[in-house]
Design an enzyme around this catalytic site. Structure first.
Site, PDB file in Angstrom:
ATOM      1  N   LYS A 154     -40.494  60.179  67.581  1.00 37.59           N
ATOM      2  CA  LYS A 154     -41.877  60.629  67.514  1.00 37.59           C
ATOM      3  C   LYS A 154     -42.604  59.853  66.409  1.00 37.59           C
ATOM      4  CE  LYS A 154     -41.961  63.805  70.738  1.00 37.59           C
ATOM      5  NZ  LYS A 154     -42.875  63.732  71.899  1.00 37.59           N
ATOM      6  N   GLU A 204     -44.702  55.286  74.269  1.00 40.90           N
ATOM      7  CA  GLU A 204     -45.220  56.346  75.133  1.00 40.90           C
ATOM      8  C   GLU A 204     -46.521  56.900  74.551  1.00 40.90           C
ATOM      9  OE1 GLU A 204     -43.791  60.680  76.954  1.00 40.90           O
ATOM     10  OE2 GLU A 204     -42.318  59.340  76.029  1.00 40.90           O
ATOM     11  N   ASP A 229     -47.961  59.758  79.236  1.00 46.01           N
ATOM     12  CA  ASP A 229     -47.576  61.142  79.470  1.00 46.01           C
ATOM     13  C   ASP A 229     -48.826  61.994  79.641  1.00 46.01           C
ATOM     14  OD1 ASP A 229     -46.654  63.749  79.414  1.00 46.01           O
ATOM     15  OD2 ASP A 229     -45.607  63.577  77.503  1.00 46.01           O
TER      16      ASP A 229
END
Length: 349
Positions: A154, A204, A229
């Site tokens: 992350k 992402e 996403d």
């Protein structure tokens, strides 16, 4: 068919932090559909980001109970009725959808992957997620996740390069980074080019979901693929993303379940996009439902069950990152017997 619901409160092993917040408890719901002496199970993992809570899901399920009919094989008809009754609310619909597939598989005595004509040997490797923390703690978590050949890191902060550098120093795993829309376009260009030095496989959702031109520009300026996403919630999002990104992340809880996920996979392929299957914080019930579809996709990020302490189910197993699909009928999920031993849990945090 009879529908019952009950709360499914999942406790994370450690607070899970991403660019837009932190989570310690996931308030999910368990759905049971009963028919002809058998029961099918589904799970809803609502996300406030997509406008759902445990309360809204519960209200939807109460309304849906009157629309199910008597034939669980009529999945397409049932889902069409649910869409007419209440729009959106994909996590509530996903729970019904996977419970129907579980029930049908049990009635036919077939695991879901066979019902769909898929080869379990082609199931994907899942990544294991390292949430935002200090560089030292993120590196420690990465070192403890040595059984997973792919790590999803992350990002989306001022310390991203420092964090990834610390992880790379202790791990030779394939690294993917997920910003959860945490960067501006300029920040994304600068940071991703800096992170490329550490061999990241892809990035992402680097920027805000609605910024298609930003994604197009970013794609021209960085050396790694872009998977989105938050930009890709439903089937209708896919055509507009073609040419802006390299792939999409499909989640059952975003799109409404297995039926919609299958449509999205095939539509993405028609637009020459790669496909990843992802998840929210979910038990092995919902994770296993998604895992049955992984023979169709390029990447998997199905580790929500590995991040919790009180998973009430056993289903898909993970061996060196490989998703091993259960051979039992339907989803192949059974209640977990909690012994207090190390076999109660498959993950590391």
């Amino acid at each position: 068919m009879q529908l019952e619901t009950q709360p499914l409160q999942l406790k994370l092993s450690t607070p899970f932090r991403i660019a837009r917040g932190v989570e310690e408890i996931a308030d999910n719901l368990l759905v049971t559909l009963s028919h002809d002496g058998l029961s099918g199970y589904g799970e809803a993992a609502p996300s406030a980001y997509y406008g759902e809570t445990a309360t809204t899901v519960s209200a939807c399920l109460e309304r849906f109970a009157r629309e199910l009919g008597d034939d669980p094989f009529l999945i397409a008809d049932i889902l069409e009725r649910l869409d007419h009754v209440i729009g959106r609310n994909p996590a509530a619909k996903a729970a019904i959808d996977m419970a129907l597939y579980d029930l049908v598989g049990k009635l036919l005595n077939l695991p879901l992957y066979r019902l769909l004509g898929l080869n379990p040997a082609r199931s994907a490797l899942t990544s294991f997620t390292i949430g935002l923390d200090t560089p030292e703690h993120m590196a420690e978590k990465a070192a403890r996740a040595q059984d997973y050949p792919i790590l999803k890191i992350k990002v989306g902060t001022r310390h991203d390069v420092e964090n990834v550098r610390a992880i790379r120093a202790v791990s030779q795993a394939t690294l993917r980074v997920d910003a959860n829309a945490g960067w501006s376009v300029k920040e994304a260009i600068r940071t991703i080019n800096a992170l490329a030095e550490y061999g990241i496989e892809f990035v992402e959702q680097p920027i805000a979901p609605g910024d298609l031109e930003g994604l197009r520009l970013l794609r021209q300026q960085i050396p790694v693929p872009i998977i989105v996403d938050e930009s890709c919630v439903s089937l209708e999002d896919i055509p507009r993303l073609a040419g802006c990104v390299d792939g999409i992340n499909i989640k059952l809880m975003k799109c409404g379940g297995i039926s919609h996920a299958l449509k999205m996979i095939h539509t993405a392929r028609a637009h020459h996009l790669q496909v990843m299957l992802g998840c929210m914080i979910e038990s092995s019930l919902a994770i296993t439902a998604a895992a049955h579809l992984t023979p169709l996709v390029d990447y998997a990020d199905l580790d929500g069950n590995l991040l919790i302490d009180n998973d009430p189910f056993c289903g898909v197993r993970v061996i060196q990152g490989k998703l091993i699909l259960p051979e039992r009928p339907g989803l192949g999920v059974v209640p977990r017997v909690h012994t207090g031993g190390e076999n109660d849990k498959q993950g590391v945090v």
